[in-house]
Design a protein around this motif. Structure first.
Motif, PDB file in Angstrom:
ATOM      1  N   UNK A 193       4.434   0.546   4.055  1.00  0.00           N
ATOM      2  CA  UNK A 193       3.178   0.082   3.388  1.00  0.00           C
ATOM      3  C   UNK A 193       2.589  -1.137   3.982  1.00  0.00           C
ATOM      4  N   UNK A 194       3.023  -1.674   4.968  1.00  0.00           N
ATOM      5  CA  UNK A 194       2.602  -2.858   5.606  1.00  0.00           C
ATOM      6  C   UNK A 194       1.169  -2.849   5.978  1.00  0.00           C
ATOM      7  N   UNK A 195       0.414  -1.932   6.398  1.00  0.00           N
ATOM      8  CA  UNK A 195      -0.686  -1.651   6.774  1.00  0.00           C
ATOM      9  C   UNK A 195      -1.958  -2.024   5.467  1.00  0.00           C
ATOM     10  N   UNK A 196      -1.320  -1.191   4.331  1.00  0.00           N
ATOM     11  CA  UNK A 196      -2.147  -1.166   3.337  1.00  0.00           C
ATOM     12  C   UNK A 196      -1.956  -2.234   2.379  1.00  0.00           C
ATOM     13  N   UNK A 197      -0.678  -2.868   2.311  1.00  0.00           N
ATOM     14  CA  UNK A 197      -0.385  -4.063   1.641  1.00  0.00           C
ATOM     15  C   UNK A 197      -0.987  -4.997   2.200  1.00  0.00           C
TER      16      UNK A 197
END
Length: 291
Positions: A193-197
């Protein structure tokens, strides 16, 4: 209205080993001390299960109303997808926290250790403020620490303590091992989830470490249980059976080190959780045998 299948998916079944594993290995550690009470073990399991499902629904609610789940890669979220209302999901979450509190209270009364009420209150508060409230600590990079404390140290040592009235160094080692694997499950989730978080302003530890650093951290965490196994084996050689759980970790480790992203990382959560469960079963059984 959400279907039964959607509610089950919203409960995040892949995370259930995080609740089951610490209790199982705690029972083994208690048996090593010749102090197993099966009904207390069952109550401890019910507390852990109610807490983890409750925190999953609470996270669904909080992330949903904050808009964090509007654009996500992964399993269904009830509020974010509109499958269930925020009010309904919140009510279910707090009902589960109430059940956890009730089961925990029975354990406290049975053990006569009233200070454990404070621990129970801290567990419920930790579950809610992970993503709830105006300043959730899960959005500041402390989620992994909380998982280690609550589903590692507290769950394992608490299971042992309410039965034996004390803890052992073996139990502490098991708590560290299970806590590390629990952290690894969350790290794998947050790696995905790094990009969306980052876009939503959710600064998890994975966001702070970055993609390469998070992958290295995962590898460190899944190594810890095997170091604990070796340490336990000096006193109880039979616990070397725990090394067998390296096998189910081969695939997730390859997936993480290969640089996989998005949906490709979802099986890593499942496989890491199953490896944690296997380690807990084998090590707990070995400690019980040794006792």
């Amino acid at each position: 209205m959400a279907t039964v299948a959607e509610w089950i998916e919203g409960a995040r079944p892949r995370t259930l080993p995080n609740a089951i594993a610490p209790v199982l290995v705690g029972v083994g550690a208690a048996a090593q001390l010749d102090a197993v009470s099966w009904w207390r073990s069952l109550l401890a399991l019910l507390v852990a299960m109610a807490l983890i499902i409750g925190v999953n629904y609470a996270n669904d609610y909080s992330d949903g109303v904050k808009g964090t789940d509007n654009e996500r890669v992964g399993p269904l979220r009830l509020v974010g997808s509109g499958a269930a209302s925020a009010k309904t999901v919140l009510g279910v979450a707090w009902s589960l926290f109430g059940l956890a509190g009730l089961f925990g209270l029975i354990l406290v009364v049975a053990s006569g250790q009233w200070w454990l009420l404070l621990l129970g209150a801290l567990c419920i508060a930790g579950a809610w403020f992970y993503t709830g409230g105006s300043r959730p600590y899960g959005y500041a990079g402390f989620g992994e620490v909380a998982v280690f404390v609550f589903f590692g140290l507290a769950a394992v040592l608490g299971t042992v303590y309410v039965q034996a009235g004390r803890v052992s160094w073996e139990a502490l080692g098991c708590a560290v091992a299970v806590g590390s694997l629990s952290m690894a499950v969350l790290v794998a989730n947050n790696l995905r989830d790094i990009p969306t978080d980052r876009e939503a302003g959710k600064i998890t530890l994975a966001v702070r470490l970055g993609d390469p650093g998070t992958r290295r951290f995962y590898l460190v965490l899944v190594t810890v249980p095997f170091l604990v196994t070796v340490a336990l084996a000096f006193a109880h050689p039979v616990t070397l059976v725990g090394l067998l759980t390296a096998a189910p970790l081969i695939t997730p480790v390859k997936t993480v080190t290969a640089g996989s992203t998005g949906l490709q990382l979802i099986p890593v959560l499942r496989d890491t959780g199953l490896a944690m469960l296997a380690w807990a079963v084998l090590t707990g059984a070995a400690l019980a045998f040794a006792g």
